[in-house]
Design a protein around this motif. Sequence first.
Motif, PDB file in Angstrom:
ATOM      1  N   UNK A  39       0.819  -1.207   0.000  1.00  0.00           N
ATOM      2  CA  UNK A  39       0.000   0.000   0.000  1.00  0.00           C
ATOM      3  C   UNK A  39       0.858   1.264   0.000  1.00  0.00           C
ATOM      4  N   UNK A  40       1.915   1.251   0.798  1.00  0.00           N
ATOM      5  CA  UNK A  40       2.807   2.413   0.861  1.00  0.00           C
ATOM      6  C   UNK A  40       3.456   2.654  -0.498  1.00  0.00           C
ATOM      7  N   UNK A  41       3.976   1.602  -1.119  1.00  0.00           N
ATOM      8  CA  UNK A  41       4.639   1.750  -2.417  1.00  0.00           C
ATOM      9  C   UNK A  41       3.653   2.229  -3.476  1.00  0.00           C
ATOM     10  N   UNK A  45       4.390   5.965  -5.101  1.00  0.00           N
ATOM     11  CA  UNK A  45       4.836   6.025  -6.488  1.00  0.00           C
ATOM     12  C   UNK A  45       3.685   6.135  -7.490  1.00  0.00           C
ATOM     13  N   UNK A  46       2.467   6.282  -6.988  1.00  0.00           N
ATOM     14  CA  UNK A  46       1.322   6.473  -7.871  1.00  0.00           C
ATOM     15  C   UNK A  46       1.038   5.284  -8.766  1.00  0.00           C
ATOM     16  N   UNK A  47       1.209   4.082  -8.245  1.00  0.00           N
ATOM     17  CA  UNK A  47       1.058   2.875  -9.058  1.00  0.00           C
ATOM     18  C   UNK A  47      -0.389   2.544  -9.400  1.00  0.00           C
ATOM     19  N   UNK A  48      -1.335   3.206  -8.756  1.00  0.00           N
ATOM     20  CA  UNK A  48      -2.744   2.961  -9.065  1.00  0.00           C
ATOM     21  C   UNK A  48      -3.310   4.044  -9.972  1.00  0.00           C
ATOM     22  N   UNK A  49      -2.414   4.748 -10.660  1.00  0.00           N
ATOM     23  CA  UNK A  49      -2.844   5.766 -11.603  1.00  0.00           C
ATOM     24  C   UNK A  49      -3.057   7.136 -10.979  1.00  0.00           C
ATOM     25  N   UNK A  50      -2.878   7.241  -9.687  1.00  0.00           N
ATOM     26  CA  UNK A  50      -2.995   8.535  -9.006  1.00  0.00           C
ATOM     27  C   UNK A  50      -1.629   9.211  -9.002  1.00  0.00           C
ATOM     28  N   UNK A  51      -1.618  10.475  -8.615  1.00  0.00           N
ATOM     29  CA  UNK A  51      -0.348  11.177  -8.480  1.00  0.00           C
ATOM     30  C   UNK A  51       0.426  10.577  -7.314  1.00  0.00           C
ATOM     31  N   UNK A  52       1.752  10.485  -7.415  1.00  0.00           N
ATOM     32  CA  UNK A  52       2.546  10.009  -6.275  1.00  0.00           C
ATOM     33  C   UNK A  52       2.279  10.882  -5.043  1.00  0.00           C
ATOM     34  N   UNK A  53       2.181  10.246  -3.895  1.00  0.00           N
ATOM     35  CA  UNK A  53       1.862  10.945  -2.648  1.00  0.00           C
ATOM     36  C   UNK A  53       3.131  11.165  -1.829  1.00  0.00           C
ATOM     37  N   UNK A  55       5.280  11.353   1.697  1.00  0.00           N
ATOM     38  CA  UNK A  55       5.330  10.410   2.817  1.00  0.00           C
ATOM     39  C   UNK A  55       4.248  10.756   3.840  1.00  0.00           C
ATOM     40  N   UNK A  56       4.081  12.051   4.115  1.00  0.00           N
ATOM     41  CA  UNK A  56       3.067  12.495   5.073  1.00  0.00           C
ATOM     42  C   UNK A  56       1.662  12.140   4.580  1.00  0.00           C
ATOM     43  N   UNK A  57       1.375  12.406   3.307  1.00  0.00           N
ATOM     44  CA  UNK A  57       0.057  12.102   2.752  1.00  0.00           C
ATOM     45  C   UNK A  57      -0.200  10.598   2.760  1.00  0.00           C
ATOM     46  N   UNK A  58       0.829   9.823   2.470  1.00  0.00           N
ATOM     47  CA  UNK A  58       0.701   8.361   2.497  1.00  0.00           C
ATOM     48  C   UNK A  58       0.373   7.887   3.901  1.00  0.00           C
ATOM     49  N   UNK A  59       1.118   8.382   4.879  1.00  0.00           N
ATOM     50  CA  UNK A  59       0.881   8.005   6.275  1.00  0.00           C
ATOM     51  C   UNK A  59      -0.535   8.389   6.696  1.00  0.00           C
ATOM     52  N   UNK A  60      -0.958   9.598   6.359  1.00  0.00           N
ATOM     53  CA  UNK A  60      -2.314  10.053   6.723  1.00  0.00           C
ATOM     54  C   UNK A  60      -3.375   9.154   6.102  1.00  0.00           C
ATOM     55  N   UNK A  74      10.997   1.531   2.995  1.00  0.00           N
ATOM     56  CA  UNK A  74      12.374   1.027   2.937  1.00  0.00           C
ATOM     57  C   UNK A  74      12.396  -0.495   2.793  1.00  0.00           C
ATOM     58  N   UNK A  75      11.562  -1.185   3.578  1.00  0.00           N
ATOM     59  CA  UNK A  75      11.494  -2.655   3.481  1.00  0.00           C
ATOM     60  C   UNK A  75      11.019  -3.075   2.094  1.00  0.00           C
ATOM     61  N   UNK A  76      10.012  -2.376   1.578  1.00  0.00           N
ATOM     62  CA  UNK A  76       9.472  -2.707   0.262  1.00  0.00           C
ATOM     63  C   UNK A  76      10.533  -2.525  -0.820  1.00  0.00           C
ATOM     64  N   UNK A  77      11.240  -1.421  -0.777  1.00  0.00           N
ATOM     65  CA  UNK A  77      12.261  -1.163  -1.793  1.00  0.00           C
ATOM     66  C   UNK A  77      13.401  -2.179  -1.709  1.00  0.00           C
ATOM     67  N   UNK A  78      13.748  -2.609  -0.487  1.00  0.00           N
ATOM     68  CA  UNK A  78      14.763  -3.660  -0.335  1.00  0.00           C
ATOM     69  C   UNK A  78      14.279  -4.959  -0.968  1.00  0.00           C
TER      70      UNK A  78
END
Length: 93
Positions: A39-41, A45-53, A55-60, A74-78
């Motif tokens: 969900x964070x990734x 990165x806007x993978x669902x067609x939305x604008x990339x969010x 970090x604060x907007x993602x957390x909210x 970080x875990x996801x990117x690793x």
Amino acid sequence: ACGDWVGVPEARSGEEGERKMVLDRARSAADPLEPLERDVVRLRFGLDGERPASLQATANRLGIGVRRARQAEARALQQLALLSDVEAAHRAA
């Protein structure tokens, strides 16, 4: 963004198709991640067609703290880098 396409409708069509293909591959690559990481990734990165969010907007949006969102990213990117390395090694073999 929109101004980039003015007067070049053929380029827009081809680039949109390429962008969709890249997004599809990125979404598929994120599928094996843990739900929070995925969900964070997707949001960051806007993978669902939305604008990339941010970090604060993602957390909210996910109802978590910024620190937790950063750690999940970080875990996801690793994991994605590891999967990419494994895939590359498999192709080289």
